[in-house]
Design a protein around this motif. Structure first.
Motif, short mmCIF file in Angstrom:
data_model
loop_
_atom_site.label_atom_id
_atom_site.label_comp_id
_atom_site.label_asym_id
_atom_site.label_seq_id
_atom_site.Cartn_x
_atom_site.Cartn_y
_atom_site.Cartn_z
N PHE A 172 0.81 -1.29 0.06
CA PHE A 172 -0.15 0.34 -0.06
C PHE A 172 0.88 1.44 0.08
O PHE A 172 2.12 1.30 0.85
N TYR A 173 0.90 2.11 -1.07
CA TYR A 173 1.76 3.34 -1.22
C TYR A 173 0.86 4.55 -0.38
O TYR A 173 1.46 5.56 -0.22
N GLU A 174 -0.66 4.53 -0.19
CA GLU A 174 -1.12 5.57 0.57
C GLU A 174 -2.40 5.24 1.39
O GLU A 174 -3.40 4.41 0.83
N GLU A 184 -1.17 -1.34 10.40
CA GLU A 184 -0.32 -2.69 10.01
C GLU A 184 -0.53 -3.01 8.75
O GLU A 184 0.25 -4.34 8.50
N VAL A 185 -1.24 -2.60 7.70
CA VAL A 185 -1.01 -2.83 6.49
C VAL A 185 0.29 -2.87 5.94
O VAL A 185 0.63 -3.24 4.89
N ASP A 186 1.28 -1.93 6.65
CA ASP A 186 2.36 -1.73 6.18
C ASP A 186 3.46 -2.53 6.67
O ASP A 186 4.40 -2.50 6.45
N ASN A 187 2.97 -3.51 7.72
CA ASN A 187 3.86 -4.20 8.40
C ASN A 187 4.43 -5.44 7.62
O ASN A 187 3.56 -6.23 7.12
N PRO A 188 5.87 -5.51 7.28
CA PRO A 188 6.25 -6.79 6.60
C PRO A 188 5.87 -8.05 6.95
O PRO A 188 5.76 -8.87 6.24
N ASN A 189 5.51 -8.13 8.25
CA ASN A 189 5.20 -9.45 8.72
C ASN A 189 3.89 -9.88 8.08
O ASN A 189 3.50 -10.89 7.70
N HIS A 195 2.08 -13.82 0.42
CA HIS A 195 2.93 -14.55 -0.45
C HIS A 195 2.37 -16.22 -0.34
O HIS A 195 2.60 -16.81 0.58
N GLY A 196 2.07 -16.61 -1.42
CA GLY A 196 1.83 -18.05 -1.75
C GLY A 196 0.56 -18.48 -1.65
O GLY A 196 0.01 -19.75 -1.83
N LYS A 197 -0.34 -17.59 -1.20
CA LYS A 197 -1.75 -17.85 -0.99
C LYS A 197 -2.51 -17.95 -2.35
O LYS A 197 -2.11 -17.54 -3.39
N ARG A 198 -3.38 -18.62 -2.31
CA ARG A 198 -3.97 -18.96 -3.83
C ARG A 198 -5.34 -18.06 -3.94
O ARG A 198 -6.26 -17.82 -2.94
N ALA A 199 -5.57 -17.34 -4.93
CA ALA A 199 -6.84 -16.36 -5.00
C ALA A 199 -8.21 -17.09 -5.64
O ALA A 199 -9.00 -16.75 -5.26
#
Length: 267
Positions: A172-174, A184-189, A195-199
């Motif tokens: 998210f950039y804004e 916490e949407v900016d939290n790297p954890n 990553h790796g989830k299926r849509a």
């Protein structure tokens, strides 16, 4: 008489100071505007590259973008990627601003309330999508997404693998969500959990969603589930709606279906 003169002088000096300060503030705002716009563009490009797992630290991000990213423009209604010659006059992908495009009479469209999962009322009709090119092939798709959280509109990017199903990342950039909660949407954890989830499932049904709480790792459905943000119920709901909207029929659904169909024929 002397008292009146003193009051007049005080008011004159105060007015003069206000006038000078106003001129200085206005001049600063104008002189810094181009720098602010460039910094916003730089941050946006960094987020595109980060969503595509390209290393931005210490890199010339504009060069990294030029060498690794290909921009295509998607018509969300037809799901078709347009050739450059088909772009309408005045539409420049390099200068695309998602807010301005959504509000534009020419490039935006209204969302009926029953379809407005993201609470924005309007979205762009045409939208740039970014392809990560590796060894001459598209390795990832980076999709612009946005929608309402608790306090603000969140703007970001969702990256899918070339299989059009596996999630590669989200950024998210804004946004203006509460630090430590929705922020916490900016939290790297937390972002790493995408990553790796299926849509989509094997039948092509959209399954990815953001839970209130954490997925049960023993549940087969966990591969489609993202942890919600602790203490940020409304931001979590907004994120879930954002995913369902943008990967659904009124977002990139038709575009992704076309790509899958093309891949099926080529395979």
């Amino acid at each position: 008489m002397a008292s009146n003169d003193s009051t007049k002088k005080i008011l004159t000096v105060a007015l003069g100071v206000c006038l000078v300060c106003s001129v200085l503030v206005s001049a600063s705002a104008v002189s810094l505007r181009s720098r602010q716009e460039r910094n916003k563009e730089l941050d946006k490009i960094k987020n595109i590259l980060t969503a595509g797992a390209l290393p931005v630290k210490g890199a010339d991000v504009f060069q990294l973008f030029r060498e690794n990213i290909q921009t295509i423009v998607v018509d969300l209604e037809s799901g078709r990627a347009l050739d450059l010659g088909e772009l309408p006059a005045g539409f420049d992908p390099a200068k695309f601003n998602i807010k301005e495009a959504a509000d534009s009479r020419d490039f935006g469209k209204a969302l009926p309330p029953e379809k407005d999962l993201i609470g924005m009322q309007r979205i762009p009709r045409l939208i740039p999508v970014y392809e990560v090119i590796s060894d001459g092939r598209v390795s990832k798709l980076i999709l612009p997404i946005y929608g309402k959280g608790l306090w603000s509109t969140l703007y970001g990017f969702l990256a899918l693998n070339a299989d059009l199903t596996t999630v590669e990342g989200i950024t998210f950039y804004e946004h203006g969500e509460t630090p430590g909660l929705g922020g916490e949407v900016d939290n790297p954890n937390w972002k790493a959990k995408w990553h790796g989830k299926r849509a989509f499932d094997d039948q092509g049904h959209l399954k990815l969603h953001v839970l209130k709480g954490a997925p049960d790792p023993n549940d087969p459905e966990a591969i489609y589930q993202i942890d919600g943000l602790s203490g940020a119920t409304l931001t979590t709901r907004g994120l879930d709606a954002m995913v369902r909207f943008w990967l659904g029929e009124d977002g990139y659904g038709r575009f992704l279906a076309r790509l899958k169909e093309e891949a099926h024929h080529e395979g």
